[in-house]
Write a protein that holds these residues in place. Structure first.
Motif: not given
Lengths: 497, 819
Positions: A299-300, A302-304
């Motif tokens: 998830v992290w 993807i958000m980076e």
């Protein structure tokens, strides 16, 4: 007096250790000589490790011990097929990264420090996997961690220093935690030497022993888990990995994380033993941590937007796979686990090197900036693309094979949930890797930007190409060496079957 | 000589895969260097699999398998293996691909990027042929994934933003479908201990895995590829936006990978020894009914389609439904399902044949007319193109005398047989659904033919144009093809020859259905264990007997009825905008990508700019708010009452771009128009030109630049226009009200969640809460309520994401517990 072949593990540790000092001295005189020498040392270590194979084939174990050094514990070196596999992949990635670094690093006042410390971390890594007892393992683990601090802060920007501080604290806390675990084990059994059977084989979980064992296990878990980037303890990883120079990032993510995993494997199988781990229910803790690591890491990621940070988060997720593989405690899961250690080292090193090449050539660090880079730097981005597809687990890449074995292991353990988790994670991998490839190859270059970048020099390209080819050549080739090695390593841990 | 052919036959599966893959670089360099033989090289490379497969014919006809080991993962032993079923599908792919390649070369299409296009096409070709001849799960999976990925490169050949975004849906659906397959394959591998494709029901029972679970995941994986209803969301936009040869490849061959997969991995793997096992029936119904729904939904959407290419895309989806129905009947009937099996495979072939013809001709016509919309193609079908299109359309409709009728009859007989065997009420209903689907199919092909041939009969056009306006469907949803090369690589005579051969074969086999069944209907039955009597009876099915003809005539009558109904009634119905899955998806994707791609405004302008000129005086919906929504305040109202698309008058390039401007600009425009000060509408400003410049292709940028400069010159001689007034409407927080819209600092790359809209909705909710709070406070005498003004929407977003995520995990956990 042990025979000369028993000294091989020691040589494999001593060569880079001495080499790091020599490299520094050489570098004062001639940077060119130092570069060649550093490369030579890494390749020589690789050669030493590989040539150890005939001594270890068939489940033999070699090693020497020096009981007089550090009196109550003693220092010892021991190599079995598990250590061999780890050392082989470590030294291979080091050789390639070192070759890459020769092209990537600019000569400057800190160059000596960089090469010297890189060799020191190599000695630390090799020492960790060839350690014959927990104390030796601890010493080299700490040496590696502390030396890699220098790699993290190499660029000495405020951001790097900040990340370095966090890393430093992590190293200290992790080291102390391992020390706690080790001392507890010593207190209980009076020995910390690895052998065929687990160190704590005679201990039964009763009465006060339960608390002690919990303390010991928690110590090891925190210490090695910090290095491996398991989720609540991962905070240093996305900070420290991206700020290091790219070859060092590749080493940190591709290799040094694996020493944490190696430590946990040794702890599970050679210190506590699978019976005790199952009896105490620690495997459930590990599984829960693995699940959290896989999901949150993805998830992290993807958000980076920054490529290297995205890769670092991806490393966290992939370490979750590795933790999962060892926690399932089934044979096929363990095969998949070792295979994924190899695969991930290759893939992630390739990704970091390629990302570094893009930064080196274009200065672009973000996913959103790299539109059309693939057409300017086809080889680099092709390597990146292959490694990304391997990460997602598309056949015929090695990530697919590790997914098969991990998945079969999960099914063997009667936990199809974890197979589903692997698949979700694969999908998330696709979500954060495919846009990079799509941007690089398919999106049009924004008009008006000066888009003429040249490919990186051969010294940087060659390691990437080798690693990218390695992501699939073993799977489609006649013999899948890493898989065979993983099977041997698994047999050495789980016993013949 | 005999042994040579024998050897070649045994090697043919591997050769069929490898030759196009090896030939791809050769094709690339031939096109790159501009070699004058490049067209020939491409065609020859694409013909190689066909040649190598033909050498295997004696082996296959003798009922043998061509087995060939492939290297790979030890213990799991990947290999190629070819039996009758594989052979028919592989032959289909190998025959259609060179046809499409030669045709697109003869049309000089695509004009740009030919090296890339044809080389990628060859790689996709190799993978597609390969997955049909794969001998085990892993090889199949490898080639299936390879096809998914390389086909993406073909789809986005025209590399503009909207195409990339919509094709992204295909890519991620493909990856997700692949993972569903992987899950099913893992369950199978674990149960059987091997990657070979063997009947696995007993082993699954021993391993404690439900065959139903395996079947569901297989259906998800293959259904996504075939365009089963629910999983079809990628299909319409992907089909319409791809270059037409690629659309033909997809419709004719690649979607058949889903059908082949279901035949191979469901009907040949989940085999119960006794027919009518309850689990087998359950699996049959979960394939049959989605199949029927696919058929009806696809046909209904095709009937209301607002362009020719879109009609054909939905028609493909609908025809996939027929094949799914065939597979469902086969699954239900087990060893008695020879009719259904044969019908499914034959329908795959027929459909490939007809859709190749239709997509290729539609592409050619659109190239000449400049677009795919009804407006462009009305009455454009003339000359020799008439014959192939009419025959192909009648073939899909299932008119007796063309081969489509044969396969449809077989599938229908299969369904009837299932009904007579099990006598279940819902199967009776399925019969009606089947007729409904056939009738709708007839209706939309009548519509297509009338529009293309007899425009004066197409009175529904006006209503549909009105509908499109009301629905706010941007016409760049159906982009015109990029202009073709005027000097095609292959001669122009190739195209008619190809098409006429194809439809000639269709007509021939339609008149001699028994020959058709003997030619291709029996081969695929080899791997099945049907009783020999059934198989021998198959060519004797009475296709022109009263029963089959009755069904055929019934579907024609229904077709005409539905068409009449459409002509007078249905064409007046406007489908509400919220019903459009596609607009919704596009909004979602764009919401995600405005966050991942910095520095860009609304999407799709280059598409808009490349559409054909607007006819004088015609009013069109505002160009962009159909997609990105109008200005902020209007978006707000849009969320409440889904207001109609704002309409602007547009004439000329610059005006067409005004959709970018937010509400205040448009208000300004409206005022100006009311006062008659500037009736022409808004003029472009330099600022706007700069904002737009990232979006346009060089030609358009130049055009716009010139226009802006001309405007600027005119501006200098005029007094300054009044300053824009502050926007009215509901007050918003500063983040949203300020213009240009600030980029949120951390960009999220999750497709599927419209972050902008989500955070927007949250803002709206907060605003509403605030309003309510004030109301309550006055009503209840100022009760202290928590202050909601400080709620950070991004945190809320994150919390919502996490909540969704955790609930997904919980769901999966629960599902996995009940295996």
């Amino acid at each position: 007096m042990p025979g000369p072949e028993q000294y091989w593990p020691l040589w494999a540790v001593l060569v880079p250790l001495v080499g790091s000092v020599v490299a520094y001295i050489l570098g004062v005189k001639s940077p060119r000589a130092r570069d060649t020498f550093a490369l030579f040392i890494t390749v020589a270590t690789f050669g030493l490790v590989v040539s150890m194979y005939p001594l270890l084939a068939g489940g033999k174990v070699i090693g020497v011990s020096f009981p007089n050094i550090l009196m109550p514990f003693g220092v010892s070196f021991r190599a079995d097929i598990l250590s061999f596999g780890m050392a082989a992949i470590i030294t291979l990635i080091y050789s390639l990264a070192m070759l890459y670094a020769l092209g990537y690093m600019h000569e400057g006042p800190t160059s000596n420090r960089f090469y010297s410390c890189t060799l020191l971390t190599l000695a630390g890594c090799v020492g960790t996997v060839f350690a014959g007892d927990l104390l030796t393992l601890f010493i080299f683990f700490e040496a590696m961690s502390l030396a890699s601090y220098v790699l993290v802060i190499h660029e000495q920007t405020p951001r790097a220093m900040q990340a370095g501080n966090l890393y430093f604290v992590t190293v200290i806390v992790g080291g102390l935690a391992i020390f706690l675990g080790m001392v507890t084990v010593y207190e209980v059994t009076g020995s910390v030497t690895f052998g065929e059977l687990p160190i704590l084989k005679d201990i039964s979980l009763e009465g006060g022993m339960v608390t002690l064992m919990w303390i010991s296990f928690a110590g090891f878990l925190v210490g090695f888990g910090m290095k491996a980037g398991i989720v609540p303890l991962h905070t240093w990883l996305p900070e420290a990995h991206p700020v290091a120079p790219s070859p060092a990032s590749a080493l940190l993510s591709g290799v040094m994380l694996k020493t944490g995993a190696y430590g946990l494997i040794r702890v599970i199988f050679n210190v506590f033993g699978t019976d005790m781990v199952k009896a105490a229910g620690w495997d459930n803790i590990l599984l829960a941590l693995a699940a959290a690591t896989i999901v949150l890491g993805s998830v992290w990621a993807i958000m980076e937007d920054q490529i290297k940070r995205r890769l670092a988060y991806s490393s966290i997720a992939q370490m979750g796979y590795i933790l999962l593989g060892m926690a399932l405690l089934t044979e096929r899961a363990l095969i998949g686990d070792f295979f994924h250690i190899f695969s991930h080292a290759i893939m992630k090193a390739c990704l970091f090197l390629a990302a570094g090449a893009v930064i080196h050539a274009t200065g672009k660090e973000r996913v959103s900036e790299i539109n059309g880079v693939g057409l300017q730097m086809p080889v680099t981005m092709a390597c990146f693309g292959l490694a990304s597809l391997a990460m997602i687990g598309i056949p015929p890449f090695n990530g697919f094979v590790s997914k098969i074995f991990l998945g079969l292991g999960a099914l063997d353990a009667g936990m199809p949930l974890y197979l589903v988790l692997l698949l979700i994670s694969s999908f998330m991998n696709a979500i954060y890797y495919l846009p990079i490839i799509i941007s690089a190859f398919f999106r049009q270059v924004p008009e008006g930007t000066d888009a003429s970048y040249s490919e990186v020099p051969v010294r940087m390209m060659a390691p990437m190409v080798v690693l990218a080819v390695a992501t699939f050549i073993f799977v489609v080739g006649p013999a899948n060496l890493p898989l065979i090695l993983s099977q041997l390593m698994t047999v050495s841990l789980m016993g013949g079957s | 000589m005999v042994s040579l052919i024998d050897t070649a036959g045994r090697w043919s599966p591997l050769l069929a895969v490898l030759l196009p893959l090896v030939g791809a670089p050769a094709v690339y360099y031939a096109f790159k260097k501009g070699n004058h033989l490049r067209g020939l090289i491409a065609v020859v490379v694409s013909l190689t699999p066909l040649l190598s497969l033909i050498t295997a014919a004696p082996l296959i006809l003798a009922g043998e398998h061509a087995v060939l080991p492939a290297p790979g993962i030890p213990d799991l032993d990947p290999h190629f293996r070819m039996d009758g079923l594989s052979y028919v599908f592989a032959l289909l792919a190998a025959a259609v691909w060179p046809i499409i390649t030669a045709y697109s070369l003869s049309q000089g299409y695509p004009r740009t990027g030919q090296p890339r296009f044809f080389a990628t096409s060859m790689i996709t070709f190799g993978a597609t042929v390969g997955l049909f001849v794969a001998g085990d799960l892993l090889t199949f999976f490898l080639l299936f994934e390879m096809m998914t990925f390389t086909a993406y490169a073909l789809l986005v050949h025209r590399r503009n933003r909207l195409t990339m975004q919509l094709s992204g849906i295909y890519l991620y659906m493909g990856v997700a479908g692949g993972l569903a397959l992987f899950f099913a394959f893992m369950l199978l591998i674990r149960a059987t201990g091997t990657a070979a494709i063997v009947p696995a029901v007993d082993q699954l029972a021993q391993a404690g895995t439900s065959p139903l679970l395996v079947a569901v995941f297989l259906l998800i994986g293959f259904g996504a590829k075939a365009g089963m209803v629910g999983l079809h969301i990628w299909l319409p936009s992907t089909y319409t936006r791809a270059p037409f040869p690629v659309t033909a490849m997809f419709s004719a061959v690649m979607s058949k990978a889903g059908i082949y997969g279901l035949l191979r991995f469901v009907t040949l793997v989940l085999v119960w020894p006794e027919p009518g096992h309850s689990q087998a029936l359950t699996i049959a119904w979960i394939i049959l009914w989605p199949g029927l729904l696919t058929m009806i939904a696809g046909a209904a959407m095709a009937l209301k389609a607002h362009s020719v290419k879109r009609l054909l895309a939905f028609s493909s989806m609908s025809q996939m439904g027929y094949m799914l129905v065939g597979i469902g009947s086969l699954m239900a009937l087990g060893s008695a399902g020879s009719l259904a099996a044969s019908g499914t495979v034959m329908h795959s072939i027929n459909h490939a044949l007809f859709k190749t013809v239709l997509f290729l001709v539609a592409g050619t016509l659109a190239l000449r007319a400049g677009g795919y919309s009804w407006n462009h193609l009305l009455g454009r079908l003339r000359g020799w193109h008439l014959i192939p299109v009419i025959i192909a359309s009648l073939g899909v409709m299932g008119i007796p005398g063309i081969s489509g009728f044969v396969s449809k009859t077989l599938i229908h007989e299969g369904l009837e047989e299932a009904y007579y065997t099990y006598r279940m009420g819902h199967l009776h209903l399925a019969e009606y659904a089947f007729s409904l689907g056939s009738g709708l199919t007839g209706a939309y092909y009548i519509k297509l033919l009338l529009a293309l041939i007899a425009p004066r009969w197409a009175g529904w056009m006006e209503h549909e144009a009105e509908n499109a306006r009301r629905e706010g469907i941007p016409d760049y949803f159906d982009p015109p093809p990029q202009p073709a090369d005027e000097n095609p690589v292959l001669g122009g005579r190739v195209a008619p020859a190809i098409l006429l051969t194809l439809v000639g074969a269709a007509a021939f086999f339609g008149f001699f259905p028994h020959l058709a069944v003997r030619a291709v209907g029996l081969l695929p039955l080899i791997p099945y264990s049907f009783p020999a009597a059934d198989v021998a009876h198959l060519p004797e099915v009475s296709f022109f007997g009263s029963h089959a003809m009755k069904a055929g005539i019934k579907s024609i009558i229904l077709g005409v009825t539905f068409y009449v109904l459409y002509h007078f009634l249905l064409c007046r119905i406007t489908i509400p905008r919220w019903f459009s899955l596609e607009l919704m998806l596009l909004r979602t994707v764009q919401g995600a990508s405005t966050l991942t791609q910095p520095g860009h405004g609304p999407e799709g302008i280059e598409e808009y700019a490349e559409r054909t000129p607007v006819e004088e005086g015609e009013r069109r919906p505002g160009p962009l708010h159909a997609i990105t929504g109008p200005g902020m305040a209007e978006r707000l109202t849009g969320f409440f009452n889904r207001g109609q698309a704002h309409e602007t008058r547009s004439s000329g390039m610059a005006q067409r771009l005004t959709g970018f401007l937010d509400r205040e600009d448009r208000e300004q425009e409206d005022r100006e128009q009311e006062s008659g000060a500037a009736g022409e509408g808004r003029r472009p400003s330099r600022d706007m030109a700069e904002r737009l410049s990232d979006w346009l292709e060089p030609r358009e940028r130049k055009e716009l630049q010139e226009e802006v400069e001309a405007e600027a010159e005119a501006e200098e001689r005029k007094p300054e226009s009044p300053a824009p007034r502050a926007p009215g409407g509901i007050p918003l927080s500063g983040r949203h009200a300020s213009r240009p819209r600030p980029q949120s600092p951390r960009r999220l790359g999750i497709p599927g969640i419209d972050w902008e809209a989500l955070s927007y909705r949250l803002d709206v909710i907060i605003l509403k809460l605030k309003a309510k709070k004030e109301k309550w406070q006055t009503a209840l005498g100022n009760l202290p309520l928590p202050d909601t003004s400080s709620v950070n929407t991004r945190n809320l977003n994150f919390a919502a994401l996490m909540l969704a995520f955790l609930s997904t995990l919980t769901l999966i956990y629960l599902v996995s517990r009940t295996r």
